[in-house]
Design an enzyme around this catalytic site. Structure first.
Site, PDB file in Angstrom:
ATOM      1  N   LYS A   1       0.653  -1.057   0.027  1.00  0.00           N
ATOM      2  CA  LYS A   1      -0.051  -0.050  -0.058  1.00  0.00           C
ATOM      3  C   LYS A   1       0.772   1.164  -0.016  1.00  0.00           C
ATOM      4  O   LYS A   1       0.693   2.255   0.837  1.00  0.00           O
ATOM      5  CB  LYS A   1      -0.844   0.138   1.160  1.00  0.00           C
TER       6      LYS A   1
HETATM    7  O1  LIG Z   1      -9.069  -3.206   1.806  1.00  0.00           O
HETATM    8  C1  LIG Z   1      -8.353  -3.919   2.095  1.00  0.00           C
HETATM    9  C2  LIG Z   1      -7.206  -3.994   1.748  1.00  0.00           C
HETATM   10  C3  LIG Z   1      -6.210  -4.773   2.198  1.00  0.00           C
HETATM   11  N1  LIG Z   1      -6.629  -5.810   3.008  1.00  0.00           N
HETATM   12  C4  LIG Z   1      -5.489  -6.565   3.411  1.00  0.00           C
HETATM   13  O2  LIG Z   1      -5.966  -8.014   3.190  1.00  0.00           O
HETATM   14  C5  LIG Z   1      -5.709  -8.998   4.400  1.00  0.00           C
HETATM   15  C6  LIG Z   1      -6.929  -9.333   4.729  1.00  0.00           C
HETATM   16  O3  LIG Z   1      -6.778 -10.208   5.933  1.00  0.00           O
HETATM   17  P1  LIG Z   1      -7.560 -11.216   6.869  1.00  0.00           P
HETATM   18  O4  LIG Z   1      -7.040 -11.943   7.855  1.00  0.00           O
HETATM   19  O5  LIG Z   1      -8.326 -12.348   5.652  1.00  0.00           O
HETATM   20  O6  LIG Z   1      -8.959 -10.325   7.047  1.00  0.00           O
HETATM   21  C7  LIG Z   1      -4.914  -8.138   5.393  1.00  0.00           C
HETATM   22  O7  LIG Z   1      -3.583  -8.270   4.828  1.00  0.00           O
HETATM   23  C8  LIG Z   1      -5.157  -6.890   5.211  1.00  0.00           C
HETATM   24  O8  LIG Z   1      -4.300  -5.681   5.340  1.00  0.00           O
HETATM   25  C9  LIG Z   1      -7.686  -5.808   3.878  1.00  0.00           C
HETATM   26  O9  LIG Z   1      -8.195  -6.515   4.618  1.00  0.00           O
HETATM   27  N2  LIG Z   1      -8.500  -4.721   3.135  1.00  0.00           N
END
Ligand SMILES: O=c1ccn([C@@H]2O[C@H](COP(=O)(O)O)[C@@H](O)[C@H]2O)c(=O)[nH]1
Length: 277
Positions: free
Chosen positions: A94
């Site tokens: 990001k």
């Molecule tokens: O909008 C967003 C952008 C990035 N993320 C990232 O994706 C994963 C989600 O992890 P989970 O454990 O499946 O919830 C994590 O790395 C976030 O930083 C997001 O969730 N939403």
């Protein structure tokens, strides 16, 4: 490097569009791994070995490595090198900054000779505009994944603001479409925002969408597919905690596999329903 056609081909062959998030929190990984020289790499390695036939992409989130300083950076480099070449490798960093700084970020994550890491794709924030994103596009064949509508509750603070081009996230997509085509740009759209997928598809009919938020954040895979799937699939659905922390015992890799398998089977059904396979 993985082209759009190779990605679509892999989705059809493996019958999955799962992206596995490698977000290893040192506090949460099984205690027995502490006996290894690099517990985080050992954790990731076993997760990758157990799941690589069930997914098409892996997404390490840079925060989980940068928070551990030099050791974390080494875990990230070793993890990058261990990722199966047929899978899309996404660094969820990001980033977003002025041009010459973005050049350095692009080198850090894309130029393997310089940094040890040559990820296929990087997540970037769009808010500093064109000159903050184009440095990544100079790397032939690499993907830029632009945050459009995030899964977070805080997405309401700015992303829904009204502009002359619709909501801010819609304006982001329309502008970013002028920077490169669907063979180089993907968008992040949260699974928790499935009601917005129809409007997003108006502006991004062919782009792949990276969709975090199923599993731990409660987004619905079925709704994401209903409103977001295209004839080429067009989706990479990410799950991190729901897979990698399925167990914190010695069976953690098997448990991760069975969670990934559940998602793969649902994805196969959705691909069949939409006529993609
Ligand atoms: O909008 C967003 C952008 C990035 N993320 C990232 O994706 C994963 C989600 O992890 P989970 O454990 O499946 O919830 C994590 O790395 C976030 O930083 C997001 O969730 N939403």
């Amino acid at each position: 490097m993985l082209s759009r056609l190779q990605l679509i081909d892999q989705i059809k062959r493996k019958k999955t569009f799962l992206c596995i998030g490698l977000d290893p929190d040192i506090q949460k990984i099984p205690a027995f791994l502490q006996q290894y020289a690099d517990p985080v790499f050992e954790f990731n390695k076993r997760i990758i070995d157990a799941t690589k036939d069930l997914c098409v992409a892996y997404k390490p989130n840079a925060a989980f490595y940068e928070s551990r300083g030099i050791k974390g950076l080494q875990s990230l480099i070793d993890t990058y090198k261990y990722l199966p070449k047929e899978c899309l490798s996404i660094i969820d960093a990001k980033r977003g900054d002025i041009g010459n700084t973005s050049d350095q970020y692009a080198q850090a994550f894309f130029n393997e000779e310089a940094s040890g890491m040559g990820f296929d794709a990087i997540t970037v924030t769009p808010y500093m505009g064109n000159d903050s994103v184009t440095p990544y596009l100079k790397y032939e064949g690499k993907w830029v994944i632009i945050l459009a509508l995030t899964s977070s509750a805080g997405s309401k603070d700015f992303q829904y603001l009204t502009t002359e081009h619709g909501h801010l996230y819609e304006a982001v997509i329309q502008k970013a479409n002028t920077w490169a085509g669907a063979d180089r740009i993907m968008y992040v759209v949260g699974a928790t925002k499935s009601e917005e997928f129809t409007s997003i598809r108006k502006f991004a009919p062919d782009n792949f969408l990276l969709v975090p938020g199923v599993g731990a954040q409660g987004g619905s895979l079925e709704d994401v597919c209903k409103y977001g799937m295209t004839k080429d699939c067009g989706l990479l659905v990410n799950s991190s905690r729901g897979i990698i922390y399925a167990s914190n015992g010695e069976d953690f890799a098997d448990a991760a596999r069975s969670e990934a398998q559940k998602l793969q089977l649902q994805m196969q059904e959705e691909l069949e329903k939409a006529g993609v396979i």
